[in-house]
Design an enzyme around this catalytic site. Structure first.
Site, PDB file in Angstrom:
ATOM      1  N   LYS A   1      -7.231 -10.160  20.131  1.00  0.00           N
ATOM      2  CA  LYS A   1      -6.765  -9.724  18.802  1.00  0.00           C
ATOM      3  C   LYS A   1      -5.539 -10.535  18.365  1.00  0.00           C
ATOM      4  CE  LYS A   1      -6.031  -5.496  20.326  1.00  0.00           C
ATOM      5  NZ  LYS A   1      -6.446  -5.610  21.735  1.00  0.00           N
TER       6      LYS A   1
ATOM      7  N   ARG B   1      -5.008   3.101  16.819  1.00  0.00           N
ATOM      8  CA  ARG B   1      -5.545   3.222  18.177  1.00  0.00           C
ATOM      9  C   ARG B   1      -6.002   4.624  18.491  1.00  0.00           C
ATOM     10  NH1 ARG B   1      -2.513  -1.370  20.589  1.00  0.00           N
ATOM     11  NH2 ARG B   1      -3.149  -1.526  22.741  1.00  0.00           N
TER      12      ARG B   1
ATOM     13  N   ARG C   1      -2.521 -14.586  31.358  1.00  0.00           N
ATOM     14  CA  ARG C   1      -1.817 -14.670  30.070  1.00  0.00           C
ATOM     15  C   ARG C   1      -0.313 -14.900  30.246  1.00  0.00           C
ATOM     16  NH1 ARG C   1      -2.206 -10.091  25.645  1.00  0.00           N
ATOM     17  NH2 ARG C   1      -1.830  -8.711  27.394  1.00  0.00           N
TER      18      ARG C   1
ATOM     19  N   ARG D   1       3.717 -10.221  30.729  1.00  0.00           N
ATOM     20  CA  ARG D   1       3.938  -8.817  30.356  1.00  0.00           C
ATOM     21  C   ARG D   1       3.825  -7.893  31.559  1.00  0.00           C
ATOM     22  NH1 ARG D   1       0.376  -7.864  24.994  1.00  0.00           N
ATOM     23  NH2 ARG D   1       0.053  -5.899  26.077  1.00  0.00           N
TER      24      ARG D   1
ATOM     25  N   ARG E   1      -4.964   0.821  30.830  1.00  0.00           N
ATOM     26  CA  ARG E   1      -5.131   0.462  29.412  1.00  0.00           C
ATOM     27  C   ARG E   1      -6.610   0.475  29.004  1.00  0.00           C
ATOM     28  NH1 ARG E   1      -2.222  -5.025  29.665  1.00  0.00           N
ATOM     29  NH2 ARG E   1      -2.769  -5.302  27.474  1.00  0.00           N
TER      30      ARG E   1
HETATM   31  P1  AP5 Z   1      -4.689 -11.823  23.376  1.00  0.00           P
HETATM   32  O1  AP5 Z   1      -4.996 -12.479  22.080  1.00  0.00           O
HETATM   33  O2  AP5 Z   1      -3.251 -11.706  23.789  1.00  0.00           O
HETATM   34  O3  AP5 Z   1      -5.425 -10.409  23.463  1.00  0.00           O
HETATM   35  P2  AP5 Z   1      -5.121  -9.035  22.730  1.00  0.00           P
HETATM   36  O4  AP5 Z   1      -6.410  -8.433  22.325  1.00  0.00           O
HETATM   37  O5  AP5 Z   1      -4.078  -9.206  21.661  1.00  0.00           O
HETATM   38  O6  AP5 Z   1      -4.566  -8.234  23.984  1.00  0.00           O
HETATM   39  P3  AP5 Z   1      -3.318  -7.293  24.182  1.00  0.00           P
HETATM   40  O7  AP5 Z   1      -3.173  -7.123  25.665  1.00  0.00           O
HETATM   41  O8  AP5 Z   1      -2.101  -7.800  23.444  1.00  0.00           O
HETATM   42  O9  AP5 Z   1      -3.813  -6.010  23.513  1.00  0.00           O
HETATM   43  P4  AP5 Z   1      -3.370  -4.603  23.770  1.00  0.00           P
HETATM   44  O10 AP5 Z   1      -4.056  -3.940  22.642  1.00  0.00           O
HETATM   45  O11 AP5 Z   1      -3.596  -4.039  25.110  1.00  0.00           O
HETATM   46  O12 AP5 Z   1      -1.759  -4.719  23.716  1.00  0.00           O
HETATM   47  P5  AP5 Z   1      -0.667  -4.375  22.603  1.00  0.00           P
HETATM   48  O13 AP5 Z   1       0.382  -5.398  22.689  1.00  0.00           O
HETATM   49  O14 AP5 Z   1      -1.304  -4.104  21.286  1.00  0.00           O
HETATM   50  O15 AP5 Z   1      -5.510 -12.591  24.523  1.00  0.00           O
HETATM   51  C1  AP5 Z   1      -5.377 -12.231  25.892  1.00  0.00           C
HETATM   52  C2  AP5 Z   1      -5.425 -13.506  26.764  1.00  0.00           C
HETATM   53  O16 AP5 Z   1      -6.717 -14.099  26.655  1.00  0.00           O
HETATM   54  C3  AP5 Z   1      -4.431 -14.601  26.316  1.00  0.00           C
HETATM   55  O17 AP5 Z   1      -3.991 -15.257  27.475  1.00  0.00           O
HETATM   56  C4  AP5 Z   1      -5.278 -15.528  25.434  1.00  0.00           C
HETATM   57  O18 AP5 Z   1      -4.782 -16.871  25.462  1.00  0.00           O
HETATM   58  C5  AP5 Z   1      -6.649 -15.428  26.093  1.00  0.00           C
HETATM   59  N1  AP5 Z   1      -7.767 -15.503  25.159  1.00  0.00           N
HETATM   60  C6  AP5 Z   1      -7.842 -14.956  23.906  1.00  0.00           C
HETATM   61  N2  AP5 Z   1      -9.060 -15.174  23.362  1.00  0.00           N
HETATM   62  C7  AP5 Z   1      -9.769 -15.847  24.307  1.00  0.00           C
HETATM   63  C8  AP5 Z   1     -11.113 -16.367  24.340  1.00  0.00           C
HETATM   64  N3  AP5 Z   1     -11.952 -16.217  23.308  1.00  0.00           N
HETATM   65  N4  AP5 Z   1     -11.519 -17.012  25.488  1.00  0.00           N
HETATM   66  C9  AP5 Z   1     -10.665 -17.160  26.556  1.00  0.00           C
HETATM   67  N5  AP5 Z   1      -9.385 -16.694  26.568  1.00  0.00           N
HETATM   68  C10 AP5 Z   1      -8.950 -16.054  25.451  1.00  0.00           C
HETATM   69  O19 AP5 Z   1      -0.121  -2.969  23.131  1.00  0.00           O
HETATM   70  C11 AP5 Z   1       0.678  -2.883  24.289  1.00  0.00           C
HETATM   71  C12 AP5 Z   1       1.135  -1.438  24.484  1.00  0.00           C
HETATM   72  O20 AP5 Z   1       1.957  -1.031  23.358  1.00  0.00           O
HETATM   73  C13 AP5 Z   1       0.036  -0.381  24.546  1.00  0.00           C
HETATM   74  O21 AP5 Z   1      -0.536  -0.268  25.844  1.00  0.00           O
HETATM   75  C14 AP5 Z   1       0.810   0.872  24.124  1.00  0.00           C
HETATM   76  O22 AP5 Z   1       1.633   1.369  25.166  1.00  0.00           O
HETATM   77  C15 AP5 Z   1       1.721   0.341  23.018  1.00  0.00           C
HETATM   78  N6  AP5 Z   1       1.074   0.393  21.695  1.00  0.00           N
HETATM   79  C16 AP5 Z   1       0.789  -0.674  20.882  1.00  0.00           C
HETATM   80  N7  AP5 Z   1       0.189  -0.247  19.760  1.00  0.00           N
HETATM   81  C17 AP5 Z   1       0.090   1.091  19.855  1.00  0.00           C
HETATM   82  C18 AP5 Z   1      -0.474   2.089  19.007  1.00  0.00           C
HETATM   83  N8  AP5 Z   1      -1.057   1.770  17.825  1.00  0.00           N
HETATM   84  N9  AP5 Z   1      -0.431   3.372  19.425  1.00  0.00           N
HETATM   85  C19 AP5 Z   1       0.164   3.729  20.585  1.00  0.00           C
HETATM   86  N10 AP5 Z   1       0.694   2.829  21.454  1.00  0.00           N
HETATM   87  C20 AP5 Z   1       0.663   1.508  21.078  1.00  0.00           C
END
Ligand code: AP5
Length: 217
Positions: free
Chosen positions: A13, A88, A127, A161, A172
Site C-alpha cells: 500500500k 481498518r 523491508r 520497524r 498484524r
Molecule cells: P509496503 O509498501 O511498505 O507495504 P504496506 O502495505 O504499506 O505495509 P505496512 O506494513 O506499512 O502496512 P500495515 O498496514 O501493516 O502498516 P501501517 O504502517 O499502516 O511494502 C512492504 C515491503 O514489500 C517493502 O519492503 C516494499 O519495498 C516491498 N514491496 C512492496 N510491493 C512489492 C511487490 N509488488 N513485490 C515485491 N516487494 C514489494 O500500520 C502500522 C500500525 O499502526 C498498525 O499495526 C496499527 O497499530 C497502527 N495503525 C495504523 N493505521 C491504523 C488504523 N487505521 N487503525 C488503527 N491502528 C492503526
C-alpha cells in the site's frame, strides 16, 4: 480523486501510494506513518500508541478518526488523497463516510491489493524505510537507486520497524483478518471495490492501479 488502498500488512500500500502521490499529485494519508512520526517526536499521542503498534494491535478507533478528520480538513487534501492504512475497522469506514459527506466529497475507488500471506512475511522481513519520509524499500526487491540514499527525499538514514518482527507480523495478519477484512463487503456492496493482483512486480502492480485510476477520469 479520492482513493483507498486496502490490503494486509506488506501488501504494498505504502509503495503504491507514494507512486500515486508523485504521478497524480494526490496526497498520501498514511495513518501508520502519522503515528510513527508522533512516536518519533515523543508527543503524548506517540507515547500512548507506541506499545500498541509494536505489538501489532490496532490503535483505538477514536484516536485514528480524530487524526484523519483533522488531516482531511487541510487545504492540500482538496485536490484528492490516497488513504493508506485507513479505514481498518467498520466504525472507521462509517466515520470516513460521515467526514466525506460533511465535506461534500466522495470516494472514487477502494483498491484491494490481493496477496499471498506467506510471501508477505518475506517482504516485511526484508523491508527498511527512510527515516525522514517513510518511503519503503526492500533488501532484494526494491533498493534505492543510489545505494544508501532515499530516491524520494535524499535522506541517508534508514530504519527497520519494530512491528516487522515475526511475532508482531503474525499478530498484524490476525488483526487484518478479524477486524479489517470485514470492511470489504461494506465497499463491495456499494460497487466501488476494485481488486489488483499485488503479487506482481512493483511496476506491474502500479500499472494495474493506473488502469483503475484512469477509468475514474
Ligand atoms: P509496503 O509498501 O511498505 O507495504 P504496506 O502495505 O504499506 O505495509 P505496512 O506494513 O506499512 O502496512 P500495515 O498496514 O501493516 O502498516 P501501517 O504502517 O499502516 O511494502 C512492504 C515491503 O514489500 C517493502 O519492503 C516494499 O519495498 C516491498 N514491496 C512492496 N510491493 C512489492 C511487490 N509488488 N513485490 C515485491 N516487494 C514489494 O500500520 C502500522 C500500525 O499502526 C498498525 O499495526 C496499527 O497499530 C497502527 N495503525 C495504523 N493505521 C491504523 C488504523 N487505521 N487503525 C488503527 N491502528 C492503526
Amino acid at each position: 480523486m479520492n482513493l483507498i488502498l486496502l490490503g494486509p500488512p506488506g501488501a504494498g500500500k505504502g509503495t503504491q501510494a507514494k507512486r500515486l502521490e508523485q504521478s497524480h499529485g494526490l496526497v498520501q494519508l498514511a495513518t501508520g506513518d502519522m503515528l510513527r512520526a508522533a512516536t518519533a517526536r515523543g508527543s503524548e499521542l506517540g507515547l500512548k500508541v507506541k506499545a500498541i503498534m509494536d505489538s501489532g494491535q490496532l490503535v483505538p478507533d477514536g484516536v485514528i478518526i480524530d487524526m484523519i478528520a483533522e488531516r482531511i480538513a487541510r487545504p492540500d487534501c482538496r485536490n484528492g488523497f490516497i488513504l493508506d492504512g485507513f479505514p481498518r475497522t467498520v466504525p472507521q469506514a462509517e466515520a470516513l463516510d460521515e467526514m466525506l459527506a460533511e465535506r461534500r466529497q466522495t470516494l472514487d475507488h477502494v483498491i484491494l491489493m490481493q496477496v499471498d500471506e506467506a510471501a508477505l512475511i518475506d517482504r516485511l522481513a526484508g523491508r527498511f524505510s527512510c527515516k525522514n519520509c517513510g518511503a519503503s524499500y526492500h533488501e532484494r526487491y526494491h533498493r534505492p537507486q543510489a545505494e544508501g540514499v532515499c530516491d524520494l527525499c535524499g535522506g541517508c538514514e534508514f530504519v527497520h520497524r519494530p512491528d516487522d518482527r515475526p511475532e508482531a507480523v503474525e499478530a498484524r495478519f490476525e488483526v487484518y483478518r478479524r477486524q479489517t477484512a470485514p470492511i470489504l463487503p461494506y465497499y463491495r456492496d456499494r460497487g466501488i471495490l476494485r481488486t489488483v493482483d499485488g503479487m506482481g512486480e512493483i511496476d506491474e502492480v502500479a500499472r494495474q492501479i493506473e488502469a483503475i485510476v484512469a477509468s475514474a477520469k
